[in-house]
Design a protein around this motif. Structure first.
Motif, mmCIF file in Angstrom:
data_model
loop_
_atom_site.group_PDB
_atom_site.id
_atom_site.type_symbol
_atom_site.label_atom_id
_atom_site.label_comp_id
_atom_site.label_asym_id
_atom_site.label_seq_id
_atom_site.Cartn_x
_atom_site.Cartn_y
_atom_site.Cartn_z
ATOM 1 N N ARG A 122 0.831 -1.206 0.000
ATOM 2 C CA ARG A 122 0.000 0.000 0.000
ATOM 3 C C ARG A 122 0.868 1.260 0.000
ATOM 4 N N GLN A 123 1.976 1.213 0.714
ATOM 5 C CA GLN A 123 2.893 2.361 0.719
ATOM 6 C C GLN A 123 3.457 2.582 -0.679
ATOM 7 N N GLN A 127 -1.101 4.533 -1.377
ATOM 8 C CA GLN A 127 -2.299 4.596 -0.535
ATOM 9 C C GLN A 127 -1.902 4.986 0.880
ATOM 10 N N GLU A 128 -2.875 5.521 1.583
ATOM 11 C CA GLU A 128 -2.625 5.920 2.959
ATOM 12 C C GLU A 128 -2.575 4.678 3.849
ATOM 13 N N GLU A 130 -2.499 3.192 7.591
ATOM 14 C CA GLU A 130 -2.769 3.520 9.000
ATOM 15 C C GLU A 130 -1.865 2.670 9.896
#
Length: 188
Positions: A122-123, A127-128, A130
């Motif tokens: 995701r990084q 994308q953000e 959490e």
């Protein structure tokens, strides 16, 4: 008839000396044909030294012999079988517990690596991500528990005081109502 049991493997392993192959016995049973002979042997040998020579390895050991009234060999074999079964059952439960713990640990390791891969992916994709924090509550200390109990007691006391006040008010209302209704009955 003679039956002896050897010491546990763990005890033998601790006591084993280099090059020593001897077998230590922990307990034994002897069957006599005559009951009187068995009683006499038990009385004469009980609490006497095993070895009579000073350099014998049994010199400091004592016989501990007891005559068992109405004892039968079937009782002995049943008891030994039961003890063996209990030992096997305990070992199997320990093994299954260890298996469960290792499986739990391995599953958690796999899950953490999978989640780490997803986070990195995701990084990379932009994308953000959490950040997860550990959410757990610590057990209350003794002081916190005592304070909570005191609060509950004070709240309970307040409720008790309110109910007593309400009862007193209702008592005064009852007397007032009794006066009113008694007067009306006299009028009617």
């Amino acid at each position: 008839m003679l039956l002896v049991t050897t010491a546990d493997r763990q005890i033998r392993r601790k006591k084993r000396k280099v090059g020593s192959r001897r077998c230590d016995f922990t307990e034994g049973w002897v069957e006599f044909r005559d009951k009187r002979v068995a009683k006499r042997v038990a009385l004469s040998l009980n609490n006497t030294p095993m070895g009579n020579r000073k350099h014998s390895r049994f010199f400091s050991d004592l016989w501990s012999i007891k005559y068992l009234h109405r004892f039968q060999w079937t009782h002995l074999s049943e008891r030994l079988a039961y003890e063996q079964m209990v030992l096997k059952q305990r070992l199997s439960t320990e093994v299954s517990q260890v298996k469960r713990e290792t499986n739990f640990y391995l599953n958690n390791v796999e899950r953490s690596t999978h989640l780490e891969r997803q986070r990195k992916k995701r990084q990379r994709d932009g994308q953000e991500v959490e950040e997860r924090t550990w959410d757990f509550t610590q057990r209350q200390t003794e002081d916190e528990i005592q304070m909570k109990k005191r609060k509950k007691n004070s709240i309970a006391q307040k409720h008790l005081d309110k109910t007593l006040l309400a009862q007193q008010k209702s008592q005064s209302n009852v007397s007032l109502l009794a006066k009113i209704f008694n007067c009306k009955q006299n009028d009617g």
